[in-house]
Write a protein that holds these residues in place. Structure first.
Motif, PDB file in Angstrom:
ATOM      1  N   GLN A 218       0.931  -1.189  -0.094  1.00  0.00           N
ATOM      2  CA  GLN A 218      -0.047   0.028   0.072  1.00  0.00           C
ATOM      3  C   GLN A 218       0.842   1.020  -0.156  1.00  0.00           C
ATOM      4  O   GLN A 218       0.652   2.204  -0.518  1.00  0.00           O
ATOM      5  CB  GLN A 218      -0.937   0.012   1.209  1.00  0.00           C
ATOM      6  CG  GLN A 218      -1.973   1.229   1.231  1.00  0.00           C
ATOM      7  CD  GLN A 218      -2.863   0.908   0.049  1.00  0.00           C
ATOM      8  OE1 GLN A 218      -3.825  -0.222   0.231  1.00  0.00           O
ATOM      9  NE2 GLN A 218      -3.166   1.573  -0.711  1.00  0.00           N
ATOM     10  N   GLY A 222       1.645   4.143  -3.162  1.00  0.00           N
ATOM     11  CA  GLY A 222       1.707   5.381  -2.876  1.00  0.00           C
ATOM     12  C   GLY A 222       2.676   6.260  -3.628  1.00  0.00           C
ATOM     13  O   GLY A 222       2.913   7.317  -4.045  1.00  0.00           O
ATOM     14  N   TYR A 223       3.968   5.688  -3.118  1.00  0.00           N
ATOM     15  CA  TYR A 223       5.130   6.184  -3.828  1.00  0.00           C
ATOM     16  C   TYR A 223       5.434   6.163  -5.064  1.00  0.00           C
ATOM     17  O   TYR A 223       5.448   7.119  -5.946  1.00  0.00           O
ATOM     18  CB  TYR A 223       6.205   5.593  -3.230  1.00  0.00           C
ATOM     19  CG  TYR A 223       6.703   5.886  -1.785  1.00  0.00           C
ATOM     20  CD1 TYR A 223       7.073   7.109  -1.460  1.00  0.00           C
ATOM     21  CD2 TYR A 223       6.867   5.062  -0.834  1.00  0.00           C
ATOM     22  CE1 TYR A 223       7.465   7.614  -0.243  1.00  0.00           C
ATOM     23  CE2 TYR A 223       7.354   5.214   0.479  1.00  0.00           C
ATOM     24  CZ  TYR A 223       7.752   6.506   0.759  1.00  0.00           C
ATOM     25  OH  TYR A 223       8.247   6.851   2.005  1.00  0.00           O
ATOM     26  N   GLU A 225       2.866   6.101  -7.457  1.00  0.00           N
ATOM     27  CA  GLU A 225       1.904   7.111  -7.888  1.00  0.00           C
ATOM     28  C   GLU A 225       2.130   8.397  -7.814  1.00  0.00           C
ATOM     29  O   GLU A 225       2.027   9.050  -8.973  1.00  0.00           O
ATOM     30  CB  GLU A 225       0.450   6.932  -7.052  1.00  0.00           C
ATOM     31  CG  GLU A 225      -0.444   5.621  -7.506  1.00  0.00           C
ATOM     32  CD  GLU A 225      -1.596   5.302  -6.550  1.00  0.00           C
ATOM     33  OE1 GLU A 225      -2.441   4.589  -6.876  1.00  0.00           O
ATOM     34  OE2 GLU A 225      -1.711   5.850  -5.332  1.00  0.00           O
ATOM     35  N   GLU A 226       2.967   9.035  -6.795  1.00  0.00           N
ATOM     36  CA  GLU A 226       3.424  10.107  -6.741  1.00  0.00           C
ATOM     37  C   GLU A 226       4.653  10.565  -7.790  1.00  0.00           C
ATOM     38  O   GLU A 226       4.522  11.520  -8.346  1.00  0.00           O
ATOM     39  CB  GLU A 226       3.910  10.272  -5.196  1.00  0.00           C
ATOM     40  CG  GLU A 226       4.374  12.041  -4.838  1.00  0.00           C
ATOM     41  CD  GLU A 226       4.748  12.061  -3.465  1.00  0.00           C
ATOM     42  OE1 GLU A 226       5.225  13.279  -3.252  1.00  0.00           O
ATOM     43  OE2 GLU A 226       4.804  10.989  -2.721  1.00  0.00           O
TER      44      GLU A 226
END
Length: 454
Positions: A218, A222-223, A225-226
């Motif tokens: 998870q 996030g990393y 996607e950023e």
């Protein structure tokens, strides 16, 4: 007299700077002239078939001209050989890349000495190549040399220092030390630039890989996607950094159960890599392997086998059959053959993968797990007693305190439990399954399928 001496000193300094600028301009002109000559060879008006010249053929022509022309300025030749090395590495042509990068490093040391940016750049790219081809201890040494040199040249707050720190982290085993290096690289980049910045995106991608490796998909997603959001605003479709991040994000979506998104991303990555890098690239082979894992999870086993075969074909050609990555691809192919009802064929592939792994890297946890998977294939072939004995050995090896690969250990316990059931040792099998279940509950709350299986 003092004023006269000062004026004389200043005039000499101005003259020296003028001479340096003139020499650099002349060198630049020679670079341009050589480029014009090289590109004219791709002109169909000058060369029959020039319009059909591929990038690979063009590189060979550049290589022949630069290496053969002994009258070329040494500094110009250095630039071209370094660039050729990087291009061959990007195209996964590693032997050719090594020839030019080693030549560029030697030439830079001869021309400029050790403490020069050109030497540092060639040294770091040679370290990156060695990380891919091995041996790992040489790559670690080269990365450490590179970081030391770049710190001496630029100080701590510089992009090349941040990149050297990040690349060194990939060779670092202790998790906390690796995390600290990655966070240090990101802090340097945030201090140097404001997003959107490609260096920051690269650091976020590296932190995503670390989160994946420490079983936090998870956070990893996030990393990624950023990082991808930054790259979308900076680079075009097909850019290698963008494709790498997309491939990583697809793998995380797979782990998180977002299978439609994962498959769509994975296929996009493969299409773009074919368009940009051709049919046989290292990153393309990795993408085929990732897609194969996803397709297998979705029950698309014939398609998964095709993906695994393509990954293995390319990796064997680029790295050789004994390389650890080729062994991992062969392992995947062996597993899918077992799942498709061919345990004998799968067992042979898994045995070969384990032997290649041991040859390449010694008795590592990855090699022991390949032997666990081979044992499961034996169990499927009606040889459960032999499988159970082999699995006891691999579980024992993976249980050693220095190993610290809990997922591989737990999966091997599950395999052992199945083999024990087949031999009628139900009580021992129950104990093994209970222990595997407890290990999985402790490790993660999101791997529902794995917990249910145990």
């Amino acid at each position: 007299a003092g004023l006269g001496a000062t004026m004389l000193f200043q005039s000499r300094r101005v003259a020296r700077e003028r001479d340096l600028a003139r020499a650099e301009q002349e060198r630049a002109n020679r670079v341009v002239a050589l480029l014009v000559d090289l590109f004219s060879r791709a002109n169909p008006e000058n060369t029959p078939g020039g319009s059909d010249l591929t990038i690979g053929e063009f590189l060979k022509k550049v290589e022949g001209t630069v290496v053969a022309n002994r009258d070329t300025d040494p500094a110009v030749q250095l630039r071209f050989r370094h660039t050729l090395g990087k291009m061959y590495m990007a195209r996964s042509q590693y032997p050719q890349a090594r020839v030019h990068l080693e030549a560029a490093l030697a030439q830079s040391r001869l021309l400029y000495g050790e403490s020069h940016s050109a030497t540092g750049e060639a040294l770091h790219d040679l370290a990156r190549l060695t990380k891919i081809t091995g041996p790992a201890n040489l790559a670690l040494d080269l990365f450490q040399q590179s970081l030391k040199l770049h710190r001496e040249l630029h100080g701590e707050n510089h992009e090349t220092v941040a990149q050297a720190i990040q690349d060194l982290s990939n060779m670092t085993s202790p998790r906390e030390q690796r995390r600290a290096l990655l966070e240090q690289a990101l802090a340097i980049r945030r201090n140097l630039a404001q997003p959107p910045d490609k260096g920051i995106a690269d650091s976020l991608n590296a932190l995503g890989i670390f989160a994946h490796d420490t079983n936090n998909p998870q956070l990893a997603a996030g990393y990624f996607e950023e990082s991808l959001a930054i790259l979308n605003s900076l680079v075009p479709a097909g850019h290698p950094a963008k494709l790498s991040t997309m491939s990583n994000l697809a793998a995380m979506y797979d782990r998180l159960g977002r299978l439609d998104e994962a498959e769509q991303l994975g296929r996009t990555v493969i299409d773009e890599q074919r368009r940009v890098l051709g049919e046989e690239s290292h990153s393309g082979a990795t993408a085929w392997g990732n897609l194969g894992v996803l397709l297998a999870r979705r029950g698309k086993r014939p398609e998964a086998e095709g993906a695994f075969r393509e990954a293995l074909r390319v990796l064997e050609k680029l790295l050789g059959p004994a390389h650890l990555e080729a062994a991992s691809a062969r392992r995947n192919l062996g597993v899918i053959r077992v799942l498709r009802g061919d345990p004998k064929g799968g067992q042979l592939l898994l045995r070969e993968a384990a032997e290649n792994c041991l040859e390449s890297s010694g008795p590592t946890p990855a090699c022991w797990f390949m032997l666990s998977q081979e044992a499961m294939a034996k169990s499927c072939m009606g040889r459960p007693a032999e499988a159970a004995e082999q699995l006891r050995n691999t579980v024992e090896e993976l249980s050693k305190p220095a190993v610290k690969r809990p997922m591989l250990l737990t999966n091997s316990r599950v395999f052992l439990g199945f083999a024990l059931l087949q031999t009628g040792q139900a009580a021992e099998a129950e104990d093994v399954f209970r222990r595997a279940l407890e290990e999985r509950r402790q490790r993660s709350t999101i791997e529902g399928d794995s917990i249910s299986e145990a």
